[in-house]
Design a protein around this motif. Sequence first.
Motif: not given
Lengths: 524, 524
Positions: A128, A144, A494, B447-448, B459, B461-465, B483-484
């Motif tokens: 993103d 990610q 991420c 995770g991040r 955030e 979003c799509h890449a967030m963990v 989104s995941a």
Amino acid sequence: MPITGKLLIGQSAVSGSSKPINAINPATNEPLEPTFAGGTKDEVEHACELAEAAFGIYRETSLEDRAVFLETIASEIESIGDELIERAMAETGLPQARLEGERGRTCGQLRLFANVVRAGEWLDVRIDPPLPGRTPMPRADLRQRHIALGPVAVFGASNFPLAFSVAGGDTASALAAGCPVVVKGHSAHPGTSELVGRAVQRAVKICRLPEGTFSLLFGSGREIGQALVADPRIQAVGFTGSRNGGTALMKTAQARPQPIPVYAEMSSINPVFLLPEALKARGQQIAEGFVGSLQMGAGQFCTSPGLLIAVKSPELDVFIETAAEKVKAIGSQTMLTPGIFYAYEQGVKRLSNSGKVREAARGKAGDTPNQCQAGLFVTSASDFLNDLELQEEVFGSTSLVIECADQAEVKHVATQLGGQLAITLQMDDGDLPTAKTLLPVLERKAGRILANGWPTGVEVCHAMVHGGPYPATSDSRTTSVGSAAIFRFLRPVCYQALPEGLLPHSLKDGNPCTISRLVDGKRE
Amino acid sequence: MPITGKLLIGQSAVSGSSKPINAINPATNEPLEPTFAGGTKDEVEHACELAEAAFGIYRETSLEDRAVFLETIASEIESIGDELIERAMAETGLPQARLEGERGRTCGQLRLFANVVRAGEWLDVRIDPPLPGRTPMPRADLRQRHIALGPVAVFGASNFPLAFSVAGGDTASALAAGCPVVVKGHSAHPGTSELVGRAVQRAVKICRLPEGTFSLLFGSGREIGQALVADPRIQAVGFTGSRNGGTALMKTAQARPQPIPVYAEMSSINPVFLLPEALKARGQQIAEGFVGSLQMGAGQFCTSPGLLIAVKSPELDVFIETAAEKVKAIGSQTMLTPGIFYAYEQGVKRLSNSGKVREAARGKAGDTPNQCQAGLFVTSASDFLNDLELQEEVFGSTSLVIECADQAEVKHVATQLGGQLAITLQMDDGDLPTAKTLLPVLERKAGRILANGWPTGVEVCHAMVHGGPYPATSDSRTTSVGSAAIFRFLRPVCYQALPEGLLPHSLKDGNPCTISRLVDGKRE
């Protein structure tokens, strides 16, 4: 290349010091040389220590290096030659052609995972891009990828001494994910395990990987396996076997200070629904296909068709009659182990003695040890539904036909089934409306639905699901066969606003690994 | 739109009959009307029965219909207007701007999932075309999609009364996956929960979905929640809260005859590594950013920076001094509940009384109830490593600085950390080599990973963990934000040789849903 009876810990071969194991030739009940002295907790510790030490390097091998390693394992297994097949035949009673096919499948599976690693879909790269001008708050750069979980414990299965054992699907997918593997070899085929383990050991050396990338332990009873799953360095478990074995590992994994995932593929009776039009049009042909599937490998497949469900009708009677004739002609086959033979006999007795089940046919009895005598039994839907024991897997060439009063009862039986690996529909065009009402029920019960084939023969490909709701497996969200099996051993991370110099290679600008990426939610 | 104090079961509003709950205004300790009579096991049963009945239809809604439903929930929440914000302020002590922002995030999240549903990536469609001419065995037509797991139990969290509650991320992602949802509302904000619950209820009606698609239960204590997780119709659990609460649900879920996945997001102290060059170049600026992050929402974020790790140096002294000055200026803030305030005070006392920790600063004390007084404490790496209690989360605006002898000790501290949601690096270009040696350790812990920002502010979003290894969450393979998160509520099914007329729409020839597919292992 003599079989030495040793544990393989990293690049070493180590003599165990606990209870010895000898493989038994199930065709003769005679022990096979050499003796494998079982490992102790010390060897579990040592293998896990090496695996942990290897993890940091192994998980960041390049896609190409890791793929070549998997391919090297395949060619090293092939280079063993006939000795592997001969030993596996002696240890399992399985015939040569079957084991040669299984070797092909095992090596093909390793090569498939090599290509899966190269393609990089498993990284599930998501990017993103930053939105510095967004109000009220800017968005940072967010990327990610998936990383390997850590060292994985794999338990060899008895029924596929190559494809679900030391270098089988669990090992191949864990290594593909970047996880070092510690295998607990199955006690029924330690010699086969050592031969394959040494092939993997050689591949580790050839590819100059850290020695802890792979180890192979032996041990009778559950002590070694439980110690392995309890070891804090182990981060996931792959298992194929009995429900008792699988649930015991699940309990151990959950009781750890840090619980870990267990992927246990356990028990399934793989119901086959015989729909009326298909039975009318080609009942005899279906009976032929069914018996062919039932007798394969003495029924010692996770996907053996153990249940047939249909509306009671003259066509079903013809089907049963035809199938019974064919079952009577099935020659006896040597089962994998005396223990599996004993459990099979008990399972068949449970059916025979239940008082609710009629014997339609038995196959030929054998006069050598551990001979599977096939069986076909019939019961009514109401009796089946009133006796949960009839849903229990009988591991071997035995199947139970459920006669239903009507299609509504067929559907009701479907709703009462436990989780399954595969459910089969035998259907013709005219059965489509019936199949459509059944499908939503069946989807909730199984990992795979198939039409007009047989559940045995699990294709190793991208779309395969060899999984399903409990008790078929411990985790319905996964598959243990096919390329998606790699996801069992990965987790997402991420990276937010990392400088380019710190980003993992697969996430760098310009897509240097040339892999499919989800950028701002869109597939590139 | 008065708040009635009722449970919402499908399209009904039902009076509970067990122990009553009143929200407490934490700013005054006064109870808020109305009283919510808690539900009993009967209401759990009823909600689950309706959810199960809804599942068959809801899971097969078209991508567009399901997306519109999620968007309708968002607009129904917005249509509540100021009443929602006022009630949430009274129940949580959170300020208006924060809650308005959180409402925007909640509705934005629902709309993001609407687009995720439309894009169809979550179906993970894989197609392996048949190879009829392959020898020795042809390959059948094999197709895979993901299907919804079944009804999901969601537990509202106290600290995000909108974004992690009744229609928060767990509910949005479960509904997006095709799972009906039964929410156990958090007892700290039942009025807010009812308002949002009624908005979801209206959206169900507007979209003509089966009523069991959504229900909302209340109940004090653990009885209702445990009964919900134990209900055989529930197939997965989403939870955000304490480690005790999360592990209790994990135990219940594992003890079921059919174990189910629990996605519990539990505790994290979100370490921040202050690397030397960054401290030298901009220690004061970092201190400012840190204190800004620490005081947000009285530190009642899963991602609050509870730990700072650096080499002891004059620059670190300056950082601590600057941060301490700023912490002293932090005004007191009302905490979410008297219970959270009490736990915070105990946590700070544990630090103060440990004998190994020095108080660098306390914020301003309040003179109204439940006021969070910020805190900054300092200890040495060796004391930290010798006292595991110092790694426990203190939920609120308190952080602990770990002074290390050298960079090797910094790395050693990193290896000893438990699982985290987020780990932050404050680094300049000159710190890159140091960061590179730390990253492999940090990746295994969180995770991040973020650089030069602050962990608060996740955030969507799509890449967030928003996830990470235990005990940050119960399942490191997933995320609860972004989104995941949808993948938590799905499992794969393979369809083998199904006639076109029986195939699910998304798998039919010609790609009628126009979604990304993996065909023969290649992305299309």
